[in-house]
Design a protein around this motif. Structure first.
Motif, PDB file in Angstrom:
ATOM      1  N   ASN A 167      10.213   9.903   1.824  1.00 14.88           N
ATOM      2  CA  ASN A 167       9.717  11.448   1.404  1.00 14.88           C
ATOM      3  C   ASN A 167       9.643  11.151   0.463  1.00 14.88           C
ATOM      4  O   ASN A 167       9.789  11.707  -1.173  1.00 14.88           O
ATOM      5  CB  ASN A 167      10.583  12.261   1.556  1.00 14.88           C
ATOM      6  CG  ASN A 167      10.482  13.653   3.308  1.00 14.88           C
ATOM      7  OD1 ASN A 167       9.449  13.587   2.950  1.00 14.88           O
ATOM      8  ND2 ASN A 167      11.484  13.232   3.743  1.00 14.88           N
ATOM      9  N   ASP A 168      10.178   9.780  -0.127  1.00 14.39           N
ATOM     10  CA  ASP A 168      10.706   9.098  -1.865  1.00 14.39           C
ATOM     11  C   ASP A 168       9.529   7.644  -1.496  1.00 14.39           C
ATOM     12  O   ASP A 168      10.600   6.729  -1.907  1.00 14.39           O
ATOM     13  CB  ASP A 168      11.433   9.160  -2.213  1.00 14.39           C
ATOM     14  CG  ASP A 168      11.730   8.459  -3.792  1.00 14.39           C
ATOM     15  OD1 ASP A 168      11.055   8.346  -4.133  1.00 14.39           O
ATOM     16  OD2 ASP A 168      12.930   8.896  -3.913  1.00 14.39           O
ATOM     17  N   PRO A 169       8.693   7.653  -0.764  1.00 17.62           N
ATOM     18  CA  PRO A 169       7.537   6.506  -1.265  1.00 17.62           C
ATOM     19  C   PRO A 169       8.406   5.314  -2.316  1.00 17.62           C
ATOM     20  O   PRO A 169       7.934   4.017  -2.598  1.00 17.62           O
ATOM     21  CB  PRO A 169       6.035   6.267  -0.778  1.00 17.62           C
ATOM     22  CG  PRO A 169       6.290   8.006  -1.562  1.00 17.62           C
ATOM     23  CD  PRO A 169       7.524   8.844  -1.386  1.00 17.62           C
ATOM     24  N   GLU A 170       7.581   6.801  -4.040  1.00 21.63           N
ATOM     25  CA  GLU A 170       8.124   5.990  -4.955  1.00 21.63           C
ATOM     26  C   GLU A 170       9.512   4.642  -5.041  1.00 21.63           C
ATOM     27  O   GLU A 170       9.316   4.058  -5.582  1.00 21.63           O
ATOM     28  CB  GLU A 170       7.468   6.465  -6.433  1.00 21.63           C
ATOM     29  CG  GLU A 170       6.408   6.780  -6.527  1.00 21.63           C
ATOM     30  CD  GLU A 170       5.693   5.965  -6.614  1.00 21.63           C
ATOM     31  OE1 GLU A 170       5.416   4.807  -7.554  1.00 21.63           O
ATOM     32  OE2 GLU A 170       4.731   6.224  -5.524  1.00 21.63           O
TER      33      GLU A 170
ATOM     34  N   ALA B 245       0.377  -1.343   0.237  1.00 20.62           N
ATOM     35  CA  ALA B 245      -0.082   0.316   0.166  1.00 20.62           C
ATOM     36  C   ALA B 245       0.912   1.167   0.582  1.00 20.62           C
ATOM     37  O   ALA B 245       1.948   1.098   0.421  1.00 20.62           O
ATOM     38  CB  ALA B 245      -0.772   0.377   0.908  1.00 20.62           C
ATOM     39  N   VAL B 246       0.834   1.955  -0.926  1.00 23.25           N
ATOM     40  CA  VAL B 246       1.479   3.587  -0.796  1.00 23.25           C
ATOM     41  C   VAL B 246       0.475   4.284  -0.213  1.00 23.25           C
ATOM     42  O   VAL B 246      -0.447   4.770  -1.114  1.00 23.25           O
ATOM     43  CB  VAL B 246       1.626   3.769  -2.215  1.00 23.25           C
ATOM     44  CG1 VAL B 246       2.584   5.187  -2.367  1.00 23.25           C
ATOM     45  CG2 VAL B 246       2.713   2.965  -3.299  1.00 23.25           C
ATOM     46  N   VAL B 247       0.683   4.994   0.880  1.00 19.82           N
ATOM     47  CA  VAL B 247      -0.967   5.834   1.701  1.00 19.82           C
ATOM     48  C   VAL B 247       0.425   7.893   1.683  1.00 19.82           C
ATOM     49  O   VAL B 247       1.225   7.231   2.203  1.00 19.82           O
ATOM     50  CB  VAL B 247      -0.170   5.679   2.867  1.00 19.82           C
ATOM     51  CG1 VAL B 247      -1.708   6.326   3.664  1.00 19.82           C
ATOM     52  CG2 VAL B 247      -1.131   4.189   2.322  1.00 19.82           C
ATOM     53  N   ASP B 248      -0.453   8.701   0.782  1.00 19.86           N
ATOM     54  CA  ASP B 248       0.334   9.663   1.238  1.00 19.86           C
ATOM     55  C   ASP B 248      -0.880  10.382   1.011  1.00 19.86           C
ATOM     56  O   ASP B 248      -1.614  11.264   0.079  1.00 19.86           O
ATOM     57  CB  ASP B 248       1.006   9.949  -0.758  1.00 19.86           C
ATOM     58  CG  ASP B 248       1.678  11.388  -0.586  1.00 19.86           C
ATOM     59  OD1 ASP B 248       1.658  12.086   0.442  1.00 19.86           O
ATOM     60  OD2 ASP B 248       1.362  12.345  -2.141  1.00 19.86           O
TER      61      ASP B 248
ATOM     62  N   VAL C  63       3.459  -1.526   4.090  1.00 24.24           N
ATOM     63  CA  VAL C  63       2.846  -0.169   4.272  1.00 24.24           C
ATOM     64  C   VAL C  63       3.530   1.260   3.626  1.00 24.24           C
ATOM     65  O   VAL C  63       5.300   0.960   4.095  1.00 24.24           O
ATOM     66  CB  VAL C  63       2.206   0.167   4.808  1.00 24.24           C
ATOM     67  CG1 VAL C  63       1.208   1.502   5.228  1.00 24.24           C
ATOM     68  CG2 VAL C  63       1.422  -0.849   5.612  1.00 24.24           C
ATOM     69  N   VAL C  64       3.575   1.502   2.343  1.00 22.20           N
ATOM     70  CA  VAL C  64       4.619   2.750   2.345  1.00 22.20           C
ATOM     71  C   VAL C  64       4.588   4.089   2.465  1.00 22.20           C
ATOM     72  O   VAL C  64       3.077   4.248   1.513  1.00 22.20           O
ATOM     73  CB  VAL C  64       5.355   2.668   1.217  1.00 22.20           C
ATOM     74  CG1 VAL C  64       6.724   3.647   0.976  1.00 22.20           C
ATOM     75  CG2 VAL C  64       5.976   1.321   1.046  1.00 22.20           C
ATOM     76  N   ALA C  65       4.763   4.927   3.066  1.00 24.02           N
ATOM     77  CA  ALA C  65       3.399   5.913   4.081  1.00 24.02           C
ATOM     78  C   ALA C  65       4.341   7.975   3.728  1.00 24.02           C
ATOM     79  O   ALA C  65       5.838   7.468   3.972  1.00 24.02           O
ATOM     80  CB  ALA C  65       2.874   5.692   4.905  1.00 24.02           C
ATOM     81  N   THR C  66       4.085   8.084   3.173  1.00 23.45           N
ATOM     82  CA  THR C  66       4.416   9.621   3.347  1.00 23.45           C
ATOM     83  C   THR C  66       4.075  10.886   4.587  1.00 23.45           C
ATOM     84  O   THR C  66       3.510   9.566   5.504  1.00 23.45           O
ATOM     85  CB  THR C  66       4.165  10.382   2.293  1.00 23.45           C
ATOM     86  OG1 THR C  66       3.127  10.826   2.491  1.00 23.45           O
ATOM     87  CG2 THR C  66       4.464   9.804   0.703  1.00 23.45           C
TER      88      THR C  66
END
Length: 243
Positions: A176-179, A100-103, A120-123
């Motif tokens: 700060n660089d989730p991608e 999951a990419v949560v921004d 989970v990858v979050a900003t």
């Protein structure tokens, strides 16, 4: 797509995007059914090693389930409960990991989806919350999903405080660089191969649940039926969706 769920598969990795800007990235019955179909499509593609779940709407991951469909506002859709059940089954039973990419904001059932993803990858601006009880709604399916991965105490804090929590290291990889982080995960899964990744996921599914899944789903289904009745009788509302 009119339901706002977009699916792309490329080089063994799937991307599922919730892209419903006019609906605040809420999931009505059609969107839930479409999300279930997307998950089942990936499930049946044995060469897919992972899926990335993300939002196409700036500042919000997913705002939760919307009882009413757009063409019949103010009234719970007859298709909402079965669509939610299908989504729960497809999500909880998947044999592929989801990143999951949560921004931004993940709320209600959207928070449950985010926090029960495998990675989970979050900003720093990501947050997770269950606001439903503040409007007289019991988040039945969110509770059932969250209890498969998180402690009873943690879920109680989300339910009873109704306040969002910010992204933190025990819940997500905060970047700060989730991608860049997502690419690293996807490349790792690709190098391992779909067969091994899915075998690991199946084993984790068998060992990990904190609760008995069929029982949890039945309790959640009974709970959402009661919430839909209360909603239609004006005893609860969904103003927490921000629509």
């Amino acid at each position: 797509m009119p339901d706002g769920i977009r699916l792309k598969v490329r080089a063994g990795a799937a991307e599922i995007m919730i892209d419903r800007p006019a609906a605040g990235n809420t999931l009505d019955s059609r969107a839930l059914a479409a999300l279930a179909r997307a998950l089942l499509h990936v499930e049946q593609a044995a060469d897919v090693h992972c899926a990335v779940l993300r939002s196409g709407v700036e500042g919000v991951f997913c705002s939760g389930g919307n009882y009413a469909d757009a063409d019949r506002p103010g009234r719970a859709s007859a298709e909402y409960a079965p669509s939610l059940a299908a989504c729960f089954e497809a999500w909880a039973g998947r044999t592929f990991p989801v990143i999951a990419v949560v921004d931004g904001a993940a709320r209600a059932f959207g928070a449950a989806l985010a926090l029960t993803s495998d990675l989970v990858v979050a900003t720093p601006r990501a947050s997770f919350g269950l606001p439903e009880l503040s409007r007289g709604v019991v988040p039945s399916y969110a509770i059932a999903l969250l209890r498969t991965r998180h402690s009873s105490q943690f879920v109680r804090e989300l339910v009873f405080t109704t306040e969002p929590i910010t992204a933190r290291s025990d819940l997500a990889t905060v970047s700060n660089d989730p991608e860049q982080v997502v690419r690293a995960h996807v490349e790792r899964f690709a190098s391992i191969g779909a067969d091994a990744v899915r075998a690991a996921q199946r084993l984790l599914n068998a060992i990990d649940p904190a609760v008995d899944l069929p029982t949890a789903q039945q309790l959640a289904a009974d709970g959402v039926a009661e919430q839909l009745r209360r909603y239609d009788e004006g005893q609860a509302d969904q103003s927490y969706l921000g629509l």
